[in-house]
Motif scaffolding. Structure first.
Motif, short mmCIF file in Angstrom:
data_model
loop_
_atom_site.label_atom_id
_atom_site.label_comp_id
_atom_site.label_asym_id
_atom_site.label_seq_id
_atom_site.Cartn_x
_atom_site.Cartn_y
_atom_site.Cartn_z
N GLN A 1 44.99 -10.59 41.47
CA GLN A 1 45.57 -10.32 40.16
C GLN A 1 44.70 -10.75 38.99
O GLN A 1 45.12 -10.66 37.86
N GLY A 2 43.49 -11.22 39.27
CA GLY A 2 42.70 -11.72 38.15
C GLY A 2 43.18 -13.12 37.80
O GLY A 2 43.84 -13.76 38.60
N GLN A 3 42.83 -13.57 36.61
CA GLN A 3 43.07 -14.96 36.28
C GLN A 3 44.35 -15.13 35.46
O GLN A 3 44.78 -14.22 34.77
N THR A 4 44.90 -16.33 35.55
CA THR A 4 46.05 -16.65 34.71
C THR A 4 45.56 -16.96 33.30
O THR A 4 44.36 -17.18 33.09
N SER A 5 46.48 -17.00 32.37
CA SER A 5 46.12 -17.30 30.98
C SER A 5 45.38 -18.63 30.90
O SER A 5 44.38 -18.75 30.19
N ALA A 6 45.87 -19.62 31.62
CA ALA A 6 45.24 -20.95 31.57
C ALA A 6 43.80 -20.88 32.08
O ALA A 6 42.89 -21.48 31.50
N GLU A 7 43.59 -20.12 33.16
CA GLU A 7 42.25 -19.99 33.72
C GLU A 7 41.31 -19.25 32.77
O GLU A 7 40.15 -19.60 32.62
N ILE A 8 41.86 -18.21 32.15
CA ILE A 8 41.05 -17.43 31.21
C ILE A 8 40.62 -18.31 30.04
O ILE A 8 39.46 -18.34 29.64
N ARG A 9 41.58 -19.06 29.51
CA ARG A 9 41.29 -19.91 28.35
C ARG A 9 40.25 -20.96 28.73
O ARG A 9 39.31 -21.23 27.97
#
Length: 134
Positions: free
Chosen positions: A3-11
């Motif tokens: 699913q790609g990255q979570t918001s926390a991971e992206i940030r």
């Protein structure tokens, strides 16, 4: 998951790029990762235009230029109208909107009064002032 990255991971990933001097290839790789993350990346990309980090601005600009529907036209216009957003950010946002097919020459439409002549948006960052070979 794929699913790609979570918001926390992206940030977190973007924060790690702050102040880095990335090559074009590295920027491309980050952009691909962001696009793969999909919608969760969008608000985080938009946030970067309130920051003054040139690396993050470059990554966010490239990612948003490549963004598929639905495109964040409305939030970008809101950033353009925000007095707290820097002129550099606004110049980059106009560049994105132009890619989306908006008529950015019509600055009146956007309610803007920034002078884009000051920003020669050369992708290598070494754009020169317009000079005529005399």
């Amino acid at each position: 998951s794929e699913q790609g990255q979570t918001s926390a991971e992206i940030r977190e990933r973007l924060q790690g790029l702050r102040g880095q001097d990335l090559t074009d290839a590295q920027v491309e790789a980050e952009v691909r990762a962001l696009l793969a993350s999909g919608p969760p990346a969008l608000p985080i990309l938009l946030e970067q235009f309130r920051e003054e980090d040139e690396t993050l601005l470059a990554v966010a600009t490239q990612a948003l230029k490549a963004w598929e529907e639905p495109r964040p036209v409305e939030p970008l216009l809101n950033l353009l109208r925000d007095p707290d957003v820097s002129d550099l950010s606004k110049a980059l946002i106009l560049n994105i909107l132009e890619r989306y097919g908006l008529d950015v020459e019509d600055a009146e439409l956007l309610g803007l009064s920034i002078n884009l002549e000051d920003y020669d948006l050369d992708p290598d960052g070494n754009g020169s002032r317009r000079t005529s070979d005399g």
